[in-house]
Design a protein around this motif. Structure first.
Motif, mmCIF file in Angstrom:
data_model
loop_
_atom_site.group_PDB
_atom_site.id
_atom_site.type_symbol
_atom_site.label_atom_id
_atom_site.label_comp_id
_atom_site.label_asym_id
_atom_site.label_seq_id
_atom_site.Cartn_x
_atom_site.Cartn_y
_atom_site.Cartn_z
ATOM 1 N N ALA A 33 -31.276 116.508 89.410
ATOM 2 C CA ALA A 33 -31.016 117.844 88.863
ATOM 3 C C ALA A 33 -32.316 118.499 88.424
ATOM 4 C CB ALA A 33 -30.055 117.752 87.679
ATOM 5 N N LYS A 34 -32.367 119.811 88.556
ATOM 6 C CA LYS A 34 -33.549 120.557 88.138
ATOM 7 C C LYS A 34 -33.309 121.359 86.856
ATOM 8 C CE LYS A 34 -36.215 119.187 91.430
ATOM 9 N NZ LYS A 34 -37.313 118.241 91.111
ATOM 10 N N PHE A 35 -32.074 121.301 86.349
ATOM 11 C CA PHE A 35 -31.740 122.030 85.136
ATOM 12 C C PHE A 35 -31.068 121.096 84.137
ATOM 13 C CE2 PHE A 35 -31.698 125.035 88.636
ATOM 14 C CZ PHE A 35 -32.448 126.092 88.146
ATOM 15 N N ALA A 36 -31.225 121.403 82.861
ATOM 16 C CA ALA A 36 -30.509 120.728 81.789
ATOM 17 C C ALA A 36 -29.984 121.815 80.862
ATOM 18 C CB ALA A 36 -31.419 119.770 81.036
ATOM 19 N N THR A 37 -28.712 121.710 80.499
ATOM 20 C CA THR A 37 -28.066 122.794 79.767
ATOM 21 C C THR A 37 -27.380 122.271 78.510
ATOM 22 O OG1 THR A 37 -27.605 123.838 81.904
ATOM 23 C CG2 THR A 37 -26.477 124.745 79.995
ATOM 24 N N PHE A 38 -27.558 122.996 77.400
ATOM 25 C CA PHE A 38 -26.768 122.672 76.203
ATOM 26 C C PHE A 38 -26.019 123.921 75.747
ATOM 27 C CE2 PHE A 38 -30.590 124.277 74.221
ATOM 28 C CZ PHE A 38 -30.228 124.732 72.955
ATOM 29 N N TYR A 39 -24.925 123.686 75.003
ATOM 30 C CA TYR A 39 -23.903 124.711 74.851
ATOM 31 C C TYR A 39 -23.581 125.095 73.405
ATOM 32 C CZ TYR A 39 -23.243 123.000 79.587
ATOM 33 O OH TYR A 39 -23.459 122.615 80.874
ATOM 34 N N TRP A 40 -24.220 124.473 72.454
ATOM 35 C CA TRP A 40 -23.839 124.753 71.064
ATOM 36 C C TRP A 40 -24.998 124.449 70.149
ATOM 37 C CZ3 TRP A 40 -19.317 127.040 69.664
ATOM 38 C CH2 TRP A 40 -19.008 127.091 68.300
ATOM 39 N N ILE A 41 -25.226 125.331 69.183
ATOM 40 C CA ILE A 41 -26.209 125.103 68.130
ATOM 41 C C ILE A 41 -25.435 124.806 66.850
ATOM 42 C CG2 ILE A 41 -28.074 126.117 66.763
ATOM 43 C CD1 ILE A 41 -28.613 127.947 69.231
ATOM 44 N N LYS B 38 -20.789 109.173 97.382
ATOM 45 C CA LYS B 38 -19.632 108.924 98.242
ATOM 46 C C LYS B 38 -18.932 110.219 98.629
ATOM 47 C CE LYS B 38 -15.016 106.799 98.091
ATOM 48 N NZ LYS B 38 -14.091 105.957 97.279
ATOM 49 N N HIS B 39 -18.829 111.149 97.672
ATOM 50 C CA HIS B 39 -18.099 112.395 97.918
ATOM 51 C C HIS B 39 -19.024 113.566 98.249
ATOM 52 C CE1 HIS B 39 -14.185 110.738 96.833
ATOM 53 N NE2 HIS B 39 -14.790 110.101 95.858
ATOM 54 N N ASP B 40 -20.309 113.253 98.496
ATOM 55 C CA ASP B 40 -21.282 114.274 98.878
ATOM 56 C C ASP B 40 -21.340 115.400 97.849
ATOM 57 O OD1 ASP B 40 -23.263 115.450 100.451
ATOM 58 O OD2 ASP B 40 -21.817 116.609 101.628
ATOM 59 N N LEU B 41 -21.416 115.025 96.583
ATOM 60 C CA LEU B 41 -21.510 115.981 95.480
ATOM 61 C C LEU B 41 -22.897 115.891 94.855
ATOM 62 C CD1 LEU B 41 -18.027 115.322 93.827
ATOM 63 C CD2 LEU B 41 -18.670 117.301 95.223
ATOM 64 N N GLN B 42 -23.386 117.031 94.392
ATOM 65 C CA GLN B 42 -24.743 117.093 93.843
ATOM 66 C C GLN B 42 -24.713 117.686 92.440
ATOM 67 O OE1 GLN B 42 -27.420 119.544 96.121
ATOM 68 N NE2 GLN B 42 -28.974 119.586 94.507
ATOM 69 N N VAL B 43 -25.318 116.997 91.497
ATOM 70 C CA VAL B 43 -25.465 117.528 90.145
ATOM 71 C C VAL B 43 -26.692 118.437 90.121
ATOM 72 C CG1 VAL B 43 -25.881 116.994 87.713
ATOM 73 C CG2 VAL B 43 -24.347 115.540 89.064
ATOM 74 N N VAL B 44 -26.455 119.709 89.889
ATOM 75 C CA VAL B 44 -27.535 120.698 89.829
ATOM 76 C C VAL B 44 -28.119 120.769 88.423
ATOM 77 C CG1 VAL B 44 -28.085 123.155 90.071
ATOM 78 C CG2 VAL B 44 -26.525 122.060 91.696
ATOM 79 N N SER B 45 -27.230 120.647 87.436
ATOM 80 C CA SER B 45 -27.651 120.723 86.041
ATOM 81 C C SER B 45 -26.943 119.645 85.239
ATOM 82 C CB SER B 45 -27.320 122.102 85.454
ATOM 83 O OG SER B 45 -27.631 122.148 84.071
ATOM 84 N N VAL B 46 -27.708 118.891 84.451
ATOM 85 C CA VAL B 46 -27.109 117.872 83.592
ATOM 86 C C VAL B 46 -26.777 118.483 82.235
ATOM 87 C CG1 VAL B 46 -28.178 115.892 84.716
ATOM 88 C CG2 VAL B 46 -29.389 117.046 82.854
ATOM 89 N N ASP B 47 -25.652 118.052 81.688
ATOM 90 C CA ASP B 47 -25.270 118.487 80.351
ATOM 91 C C ASP B 47 -26.064 117.714 79.303
ATOM 92 O OD1 ASP B 47 -23.378 120.200 81.380
ATOM 93 O OD2 ASP B 47 -21.657 118.917 80.931
ATOM 94 N N THR B 48 -26.454 118.405 78.243
ATOM 95 C CA THR B 48 -27.092 117.757 77.103
ATOM 96 C C THR B 48 -26.568 118.421 75.840
ATOM 97 O OG1 THR B 48 -29.211 117.115 76.134
ATOM 98 C CG2 THR B 48 -29.144 119.254 77.249
#
Length: 280
Positions: free
Chosen positions: A109-117, A78-88
């Motif tokens: 999305a073509k990327f998946a990103t995680f932020y903490w070990i 609806k808002h013409d927004l695109q998810v480039v990378s999904v959070d995991t």
């Protein structure tokens, strides 16, 4: 694998850098920036705010704020927004990489990103070695499904190890995934973002661009007071030099993230600053 930078890893980075060089330098938003707006105003109104900022590319889709995945995706459309990378997260990367591939594919999305070990106490070589194994195993699976796995260091990896740091060890031994540089966290951990970009060209697939108030004390905990986040170009991270180097390497995605309580005031200024540096 050896701590020395292998020829295979170097060639991988150089080839990836060359493949990025043909792309424009695009601005996006890490949606954690507007978490309070999502909570207070709902997804639809918050997406409308993002469009007011003239942004289209997003990183997120981890927290759907009470919506189903289909409702969330319809709001994006609806808002013409695109998810480039999904959070995991690390647990999902370790145990269920295929679920990440399905999620990324659902949003286009073509990327998946995680932020903490996860780790108790100081981050150690044992944590780093296990993370390398997880990144290589699951990164290979995701790559087979057309998804690039990214790890986003938080600065606690900048503990000294052998001739470098634990982050050096990880970058030099991960061959099946890439890294996303959050320039704030590299700075906060005592590192030099430009130096790390130059040291590992092609290994940083995207950036989180955010700035830090002058006088903030570095630490190796991966945490900092959220209101130390300031308008891009007004802090001590050195955004202009970072963007210049990242652009020279062909890095495509520059995700703005602002964790402060002043998001709605600061974001338009940060967007304009980044545009002046040639990121649109």
């Amino acid at each position: 694998m050896s701590f020395k930078f292998s020829l295979k890893t170097l060639l991988l980075g150089c080839m990836f850098s060359l493949s990025l060089a043909s792309f424009a330098h695009e601005m996006g938003l890490q949606v954690y920036t507007v978490r309070h707006q999502f909570e207070d105003d709902g997804v639809d109104k918050t997406f409308a705010l993002i469009k007011q900022w003239d942004l289209k590319l997003l990183e997120g889709a981890g927290n759907l704020y009470g919506l189903t995945i289909h409702e969330y995706k319809n709001a994006l459309i609806k808002h013409d927004l695109q998810v480039v990378s999904v959070d995991t997260n690390y647990e999902e990367v370790e145990k269920s990489p295929l679920s990440i591939a399905y999620k990324a594919d659902f949003y286009g999305a073509k990327f998946a990103t995680f932020y903490w070990i996860p780790h108790e106490g100081a981050f150690s070589i044992e944590h780093a070695k296990k993370a390398v194994e997880v990144l290589n195993r699951s990164g290979k699976i995701l790559k087979e499904h057309g998804i690039t796995l990214q790890y986003h260091p938080h600065g606690y990896e900048l503990i000294e190890y052998e001739e470098g740091t634990l982050l050096d060890y990880m970058v030099q031994n991960v061959t099946e995934a890439q890294f996303q540089m959050d320039v704030f966290w590299i700075k906060n951990g005592g590192g030099d973002p430009v130096a790390y970009l130059k040291k590992y060209p092609g290994r940083w697939t995207s950036l989180h661009v955010k700035d830090r108030v002058h006088g903030t004390q570095n630490n190796a905990t991966g945490s900092q007071a959220k209101d130390t986040n300031v308008v891009l170009g007004t802090g001590d991270v050195g955004i202009e030099a970072i963007v210049k180097e990242a652009k020279s390497q062909g890095i495509r995605y520059f995700f703005i993230e602002d964790e402060s309580s002043r998001v709605e005031k600061q974001m338009p200024q940060s967007i304009e600053y980044l545009k002046k540096l040639g990121v649109h």
